[in-house]
Write an enzyme that holds these catalytic residues in place. Structure first.
Site, short mmCIF file in Angstrom:
data_model
loop_
_atom_site.label_atom_id
_atom_site.label_comp_id
_atom_site.label_asym_id
_atom_site.label_seq_id
_atom_site.Cartn_x
_atom_site.Cartn_y
_atom_site.Cartn_z
N HIS A 1 0.84 -1.19 0.00
CA HIS A 1 0.00 0.00 0.00
C HIS A 1 0.88 1.24 0.00
CE1 HIS A 1 0.77 -1.29 4.13
NE2 HIS A 1 0.84 0.00 4.43
N HIS B 1 0.91 5.26 1.30
CA HIS B 1 0.32 6.27 2.19
C HIS B 1 0.34 7.64 1.51
CE1 HIS B 1 0.76 3.90 6.04
NE2 HIS B 1 1.70 3.31 5.33
P1 5GP Z 1 2.06 0.21 7.25
O1 5GP Z 1 2.44 0.32 8.68
O2 5GP Z 1 1.91 -1.24 6.90
O3 5GP Z 1 2.89 0.97 6.28
O4 5GP Z 1 0.62 0.88 7.14
C1 5GP Z 1 -0.55 0.26 7.51
C2 5GP Z 1 -1.55 1.33 7.74
O5 5GP Z 1 -2.81 0.75 7.86
C3 5GP Z 1 -1.32 2.12 9.05
O6 5GP Z 1 -1.20 3.50 8.74
C4 5GP Z 1 -2.54 1.82 9.90
O7 5GP Z 1 -2.96 2.93 10.61
C5 5GP Z 1 -3.56 1.39 8.86
N1 5GP Z 1 -4.53 0.42 9.31
C6 5GP Z 1 -4.34 -0.63 10.11
N2 5GP Z 1 -5.49 -1.34 10.25
C7 5GP Z 1 -6.42 -0.69 9.50
C8 5GP Z 1 -7.80 -0.94 9.23
O8 5GP Z 1 -8.41 -1.88 9.72
N3 5GP Z 1 -8.43 -0.07 8.41
C9 5GP Z 1 -7.78 1.00 7.86
N4 5GP Z 1 -8.51 1.80 7.07
N5 5GP Z 1 -6.50 1.27 8.11
C10 5GP Z 1 -5.80 0.43 8.91
#
Ligand code: 5GP
Length: 147
Positions: free
Chosen positions: A107, A109
């Site tokens: 993903h 951001h």
């Molecule tokens: P990462 O840490 O993998 O780069 O980003 C994952 C993102 O997903 C984080 O910013 C976190 O806040 C978000 N996130 C985690 N669980 C959920 C969820 O159930 N729904 C949504 N919309 N975002 C989530």
């Protein structure tokens, strides 16, 4: 989670793509889905994901899917800037737990930044559902004007 850990189809973003878990959706087409981060690091924090790629990170996603994701990232970054008027925008993507990744479906951001406001803690404070609904409506309305 290492960079080579196999893809888990039960991860939360895979559940969102299947419709098994909810999200505050902003945009969807055949290949890409975008929705608000539930634990936003700033007002307007948005996530953009490929729908058809069982890819954990940038190493295993196919190039075509990645290109489609990035086209939507640019489109939504423009929408967010137009609607929310931030002073800057971070576009970020993490690979592997040591790099900060917590959800293992690739993903991107989009994190609007406002002068004088620090960045919230990553994947921590859960947003108020009413605030997310209101923000979703604002951004969806702006997206609709693009036609
Ligand atoms: P990462 O840490 O993998 O780069 O980003 C994952 C993102 O997903 C984080 O910013 C976190 O806040 C978000 N996130 C985690 N669980 C959920 C969820 O159930 N729904 C949504 N919309 N975002 C989530």
């Amino acid at each position: 989670m290492s960079l080579t850990t196999p893809y888990d189809p039960q991860n939360i973003f895979a559940q969102i793509i299947r419709g098994d878990a909810p999200c505050y959706k902003l945009y969807e087409d055949d290949d890409v889905l975008a929705f608000l981060d539930l634990f936003p690091q700033s007002f307007g924090h948005t996530l953009v994901i490929p729908k058809r790629s069982a890819a954990c990170n940038i190493l295993d996603v196919d190039t075509d899917a990645l290109a489609k994701v990035m086209a939507v990232v640019q489109k939504l970054t423009r929408v967010i800037v137009d609607e929310l008027q931030p002073d800057g925008v971070q576009v970020a993507q993490f690979n592997g737990a040591p790099a900060g990744q917590t959800v293992f479906h690739i993903h991107v951001h989009i994190v609007p930044r406002y002068s004088g406001e620090g960045l919230g803690i990553h994947a921590a404070g859960k947003a108020d559902p009413a605030d997310l609904e209101q923000l979703q409506a604002r951004l969806q309305q702006r997206i609709a004007t693009l036609g």
